[in-house]
Design a protein around this motif. Structure first.
Motif, PDB file in Angstrom:
ATOM      1  N   UNK A 128       1.056  -1.631   0.100  1.00  0.00           N
ATOM      2  CA  UNK A 128       0.251  -0.076   0.179  1.00  0.00           C
ATOM      3  C   UNK A 128       0.989   1.051   0.144  1.00  0.00           C
ATOM      4  N   UNK A 129       2.217   1.152   0.439  1.00  0.00           N
ATOM      5  CA  UNK A 129       2.703   2.736   0.580  1.00  0.00           C
ATOM      6  C   UNK A 129       3.640   2.275  -0.988  1.00  0.00           C
ATOM      7  N   UNK A 130       3.632   1.656  -0.830  1.00  0.00           N
ATOM      8  CA  UNK A 130       4.267   1.651  -2.509  1.00  0.00           C
ATOM      9  C   UNK A 130       3.479   1.982  -3.934  1.00  0.00           C
ATOM     10  N   UNK A 131       1.940   1.740  -3.516  1.00  0.00           N
ATOM     11  CA  UNK A 131       0.923   2.782  -4.306  1.00  0.00           C
ATOM     12  C   UNK A 131      -0.084   3.892  -3.608  1.00  0.00           C
ATOM     13  N   UNK A 132       0.907   4.197  -2.718  1.00  0.00           N
ATOM     14  CA  UNK A 132       0.511   5.839  -2.291  1.00  0.00           C
ATOM     15  C   UNK A 132       0.350   7.154  -3.562  1.00  0.00           C
ATOM     16  N   UNK A 133       0.840   6.974  -4.457  1.00  0.00           N
ATOM     17  CA  UNK A 133       0.569   7.867  -5.441  1.00  0.00           C
ATOM     18  C   UNK A 133      -0.517   7.484  -6.050  1.00  0.00           C
ATOM     19  N   UNK A 134      -1.604   5.900  -5.831  1.00  0.00           N
ATOM     20  CA  UNK A 134      -2.994   6.223  -6.249  1.00  0.00           C
ATOM     21  C   UNK A 134      -3.253   6.470  -5.072  1.00  0.00           C
ATOM     22  N   UNK A 191       2.723   4.474   9.740  1.00  0.00           N
ATOM     23  CA  UNK A 191       2.903   2.575   9.820  1.00  0.00           C
ATOM     24  C   UNK A 191       4.680   2.009   9.402  1.00  0.00           C
ATOM     25  N   UNK A 192       5.152   3.290   8.128  1.00  0.00           N
ATOM     26  CA  UNK A 192       6.578   2.017   7.379  1.00  0.00           C
ATOM     27  C   UNK A 192       7.766   3.296   8.188  1.00  0.00           C
ATOM     28  N   UNK A 193       7.544   3.976   8.666  1.00  0.00           N
ATOM     29  CA  UNK A 193       8.428   4.507   9.442  1.00  0.00           C
ATOM     30  C   UNK A 193       8.946   3.687  10.026  1.00  0.00           C
ATOM     31  N   UNK A 194       8.635   2.901  11.709  1.00  0.00           N
ATOM     32  CA  UNK A 194       9.853   1.817  11.701  1.00  0.00           C
ATOM     33  C   UNK A 194      10.461   0.887  11.080  1.00  0.00           C
ATOM     34  N   UNK A 195       9.870   0.543  10.247  1.00  0.00           N
ATOM     35  CA  UNK A 195       9.830  -0.890   9.424  1.00  0.00           C
ATOM     36  C   UNK A 195      11.228  -0.313   7.927  1.00  0.00           C
ATOM     37  N   UNK A 248      16.345   0.417   7.144  1.00  0.00           N
ATOM     38  CA  UNK A 248      16.683  -0.343   5.298  1.00  0.00           C
ATOM     39  C   UNK A 248      17.402   0.827   5.429  1.00  0.00           C
ATOM     40  N   UNK A 249      16.575   1.835   5.523  1.00  0.00           N
ATOM     41  CA  UNK A 249      16.863   3.274   4.751  1.00  0.00           C
ATOM     42  C   UNK A 249      18.693   3.514   4.938  1.00  0.00           C
ATOM     43  N   UNK A 250      18.631   3.666   6.579  1.00  0.00           N
ATOM     44  CA  UNK A 250      20.200   3.793   6.791  1.00  0.00           C
ATOM     45  C   UNK A 250      21.085   2.597   6.203  1.00  0.00           C
ATOM     46  N   UNK A 251      20.639   1.548   5.972  1.00  0.00           N
ATOM     47  CA  UNK A 251      21.638   0.439   5.646  1.00  0.00           C
ATOM     48  C   UNK A 251      22.158   1.038   4.392  1.00  0.00           C
ATOM     49  N   UNK A 252      21.002   1.154   3.370  1.00  0.00           N
ATOM     50  CA  UNK A 252      21.017   1.096   1.712  1.00  0.00           C
ATOM     51  C   UNK A 252      22.205   2.939   1.151  1.00  0.00           C
ATOM     52  N   UNK A 253      22.081   3.668   2.694  1.00  0.00           N
ATOM     53  CA  UNK A 253      22.661   4.636   2.727  1.00  0.00           C
ATOM     54  C   UNK A 253      23.731   4.645   2.704  1.00  0.00           C
ATOM     55  N   UNK A 273      16.200   6.727  -7.057  1.00  0.00           N
ATOM     56  CA  UNK A 273      15.264   6.491  -6.835  1.00  0.00           C
ATOM     57  C   UNK A 273      15.225   5.305  -5.677  1.00  0.00           C
ATOM     58  N   UNK A 274      14.297   5.165  -4.667  1.00  0.00           N
ATOM     59  CA  UNK A 274      13.801   4.348  -3.472  1.00  0.00           C
ATOM     60  C   UNK A 274      13.839   3.125  -3.766  1.00  0.00           C
ATOM     61  N   UNK A 275      15.008   1.919  -3.487  1.00  0.00           N
ATOM     62  CA  UNK A 275      15.299   0.727  -3.163  1.00  0.00           C
ATOM     63  C   UNK A 275      14.487   0.231  -2.172  1.00  0.00           C
ATOM     64  N   UNK A 276      14.918   0.613  -0.614  1.00  0.00           N
ATOM     65  CA  UNK A 276      14.336   1.121   0.627  1.00  0.00           C
ATOM     66  C   UNK A 276      12.845  -0.312   0.797  1.00  0.00           C
ATOM     67  N   UNK A 277      12.070   0.205  -0.465  1.00  0.00           N
ATOM     68  CA  UNK A 277      11.171   0.104   0.118  1.00  0.00           C
ATOM     69  C   UNK A 277      10.519  -1.875  -1.153  1.00  0.00           C
ATOM     70  N   UNK A 278      11.562  -1.558  -2.444  1.00  0.00           N
ATOM     71  CA  UNK A 278      10.878  -2.547  -2.928  1.00  0.00           C
ATOM     72  C   UNK A 278      11.905  -4.028  -2.321  1.00  0.00           C
ATOM     73  N   UNK A 279      13.265  -3.088  -1.520  1.00  0.00           N
ATOM     74  CA  UNK A 279      14.153  -4.411  -0.838  1.00  0.00           C
ATOM     75  C   UNK A 279      13.538  -4.898   0.403  1.00  0.00           C
ATOM     76  N   UNK A 280      12.301  -4.109   1.201  1.00  0.00           N
ATOM     77  CA  UNK A 280      11.579  -5.082   1.919  1.00  0.00           C
ATOM     78  C   UNK A 280      10.360  -5.833   1.520  1.00  0.00           C
ATOM     79  N   UNK A 281      10.451  -5.285   0.082  1.00  0.00           N
ATOM     80  CA  UNK A 281       8.917  -5.551  -0.136  1.00  0.00           C
ATOM     81  C   UNK A 281      10.023  -7.763  -0.051  1.00  0.00           C
TER      82      UNK A 281
END
Length: 91
Positions: A21-27, A44-48, A52-57, A66-74
């Motif tokens: 749902x977070x990935x579909x937030x634009x819709x 809801x997404x911030x603690x999760x 991941x964002x910290x590790x990706x940085x 491009x934000x890969x964090x949500x896709x990697x988390x998925x």
């Protein structure tokens, strides 16, 4: 033991739906009350998402455009779900 694994698997499924749902937030934002739903998903997404964002940085996968964090988390959540179901089949 199976009850614990079922609980973990369904918890991961709920997290998986939240990430989708977070990935579909634009819709979602185009619907009535979309802003409230998107802000609730962000809460809801911030603690999760933050670890991941910290590790990706600090990794080679960091891209500024491009934000890969949500896709990697998925991917990680889906892998953990499959791992739980595999362990349940073994038991």
């Amino acid at each position: 033991m199976r009850l614990i694994l079922y609980t973990i698997q369904y918890f991961l499924l709920v997290l998986d739906v939240i990430v989708l749902l977070y990935l579909l937030r634009d819709i979602i934002i185009r619907f009535p009350f979309g802003n409230k739903i998107v802000s609730f998903l962000a809460v809801l997404m911030t603690p999760i998402w933050y670890p991941v964002q910290y590790l990706l940085r600090n990794s080679i996968l960091y891209t500024a455009r491009f934000d890969l964090g949500s896709y990697i988390l998925l991917l990680v959540l889906t892998y953990l779900q499959e791992l739980c179901s595999y362990i349940m089949n073994i038991l």
